[in-house]
Write a protein that holds these residues in place. Structure first.
Motif, PDB file in Angstrom:
ATOM      1  N   MET A 201       0.920  -1.017  -0.037  1.00 43.89           N
ATOM      2  CA  MET A 201       0.086  -0.078  -0.025  1.00 43.89           C
ATOM      3  C   MET A 201       1.061   1.266  -0.014  1.00 43.89           C
ATOM      4  N   ASP A 202       0.601   2.228  -0.766  1.00 45.12           N
ATOM      5  CA  ASP A 202       1.118   3.573  -0.853  1.00 45.12           C
ATOM      6  C   ASP A 202       1.322   4.293   0.455  1.00 45.12           C
ATOM      7  N   PRO A 203       2.554   4.386   0.912  1.00 47.32           N
ATOM      8  CA  PRO A 203       2.813   5.323   2.219  1.00 47.32           C
ATOM      9  C   PRO A 203       2.016   6.542   2.129  1.00 47.32           C
ATOM     10  N   GLN A 204       2.072   7.258   0.838  1.00 46.93           N
ATOM     11  CA  GLN A 204       1.469   8.762   0.889  1.00 46.93           C
ATOM     12  C   GLN A 204      -0.034   8.436   1.164  1.00 46.93           C
ATOM     13  N   LEU A 205      -0.748   7.443   0.752  1.00 48.14           N
ATOM     14  CA  LEU A 205      -2.030   7.223   0.969  1.00 48.14           C
ATOM     15  C   LEU A 205      -2.347   6.822   2.641  1.00 48.14           C
ATOM     16  N   ILE A 206      -1.447   6.261   3.283  1.00 53.17           N
ATOM     17  CA  ILE A 206      -1.586   6.057   4.480  1.00 53.17           C
ATOM     18  C   ILE A 206      -1.481   7.372   5.406  1.00 53.17           C
ATOM     19  N   ASP A 207      -0.570   8.414   4.841  1.00 56.19           N
ATOM     20  CA  ASP A 207      -0.545   9.729   5.453  1.00 56.19           C
ATOM     21  C   ASP A 207      -1.802  10.469   5.403  1.00 56.19           C
ATOM     22  N   ILE A 208      -2.377  10.134   4.338  1.00 57.75           N
ATOM     23  CA  ILE A 208      -3.644  10.944   4.061  1.00 57.75           C
ATOM     24  C   ILE A 208      -4.966  10.424   4.855  1.00 57.75           C
ATOM     25  N   LEU A 209      -5.136   8.972   4.906  1.00 62.56           N
ATOM     26  CA  LEU A 209      -6.206   8.482   5.530  1.00 62.56           C
ATOM     27  C   LEU A 209      -6.152   8.720   7.045  1.00 62.56           C
ATOM     28  N   VAL A 210      -7.399   8.811   7.528  1.00 66.02           N
ATOM     29  CA  VAL A 210      -7.543   9.174   9.050  1.00 66.02           C
ATOM     30  C   VAL A 210      -8.762   8.042   9.480  1.00 66.02           C
ATOM     31  N   CYS A 211      -8.606   7.865  10.894  1.00 67.68           N
ATOM     32  CA  CYS A 211      -9.735   6.871  11.373  1.00 67.68           C
ATOM     33  C   CYS A 211     -11.174   7.736  11.312  1.00 67.68           C
ATOM     34  N   PRO A 212     -12.142   6.750  10.753  1.00 71.31           N
ATOM     35  CA  PRO A 212     -13.482   7.517  10.564  1.00 71.31           C
ATOM     36  C   PRO A 212     -14.135   7.827  11.932  1.00 71.31           C
ATOM     37  N   ILE A 213     -13.518   7.259  12.952  1.00 72.40           N
ATOM     38  CA  ILE A 213     -14.390   7.699  14.436  1.00 72.40           C
ATOM     39  C   ILE A 213     -13.654   9.149  14.956  1.00 72.40           C
ATOM     40  N   CYS A 214     -12.525   8.963  15.239  1.00 70.99           N
ATOM     41  CA  CYS A 214     -11.650  10.107  15.966  1.00 70.99           C
ATOM     42  C   CYS A 214     -10.807  11.001  15.017  1.00 70.99           C
ATOM     43  N   LYS A 215     -10.914  10.722  13.704  1.00 69.24           N
ATOM     44  CA  LYS A 215     -10.031  11.611  12.638  1.00 69.24           C
ATOM     45  C   LYS A 215      -8.539  11.560  13.186  1.00 69.24           C
ATOM     46  N   GLY A 216      -8.125  10.574  13.746  1.00 67.89           N
ATOM     47  CA  GLY A 216      -6.777  10.456  14.097  1.00 67.89           C
ATOM     48  C   GLY A 216      -5.827   9.704  13.170  1.00 67.89           C
ATOM     49  N   PRO A 217      -4.525   9.724  13.354  1.00 71.10           N
ATOM     50  CA  PRO A 217      -3.778   8.903  12.435  1.00 71.10           C
ATOM     51  C   PRO A 217      -4.103   7.657  12.415  1.00 71.10           C
TER      52      PRO A 217
END
Length: 58
Positions: free
Chosen positions: A1-17
């Motif tokens: 999985m693209d590391p840049q995508l991981i940096d953009i995605l956040v938790c749908p509950i708390c919006k945390g990393p």
């Protein structure tokens, strides 16, 4: 999985990393102790699909 995508995605509950677990295909929110699956390279960011994370693994 693209590391840049991981940096953009956040938790749908708390919006945390989210962090990629090296041992399997999950993105983990440490704040909510939930692991979101990654299937065929696509993160499944649905709360209903998340699995609880054991606190003993930290």
């Amino acid at each position: 999985m693209d590391p840049q995508l991981i940096d953009i995605l956040v938790c749908p509950i708390c919006k945390g990393p989210l962090e990629k677990r090296p041992s399997d295909s999950f993105l983990v929110c440490k704040a909510d102790k939930l692991a979101f699956p990654v299937r065929d390279g696509i993160p499944i960011m649905l709360v209903e699909q998340a699995e609880p994370v054991s606190t003993s693994n930290n």
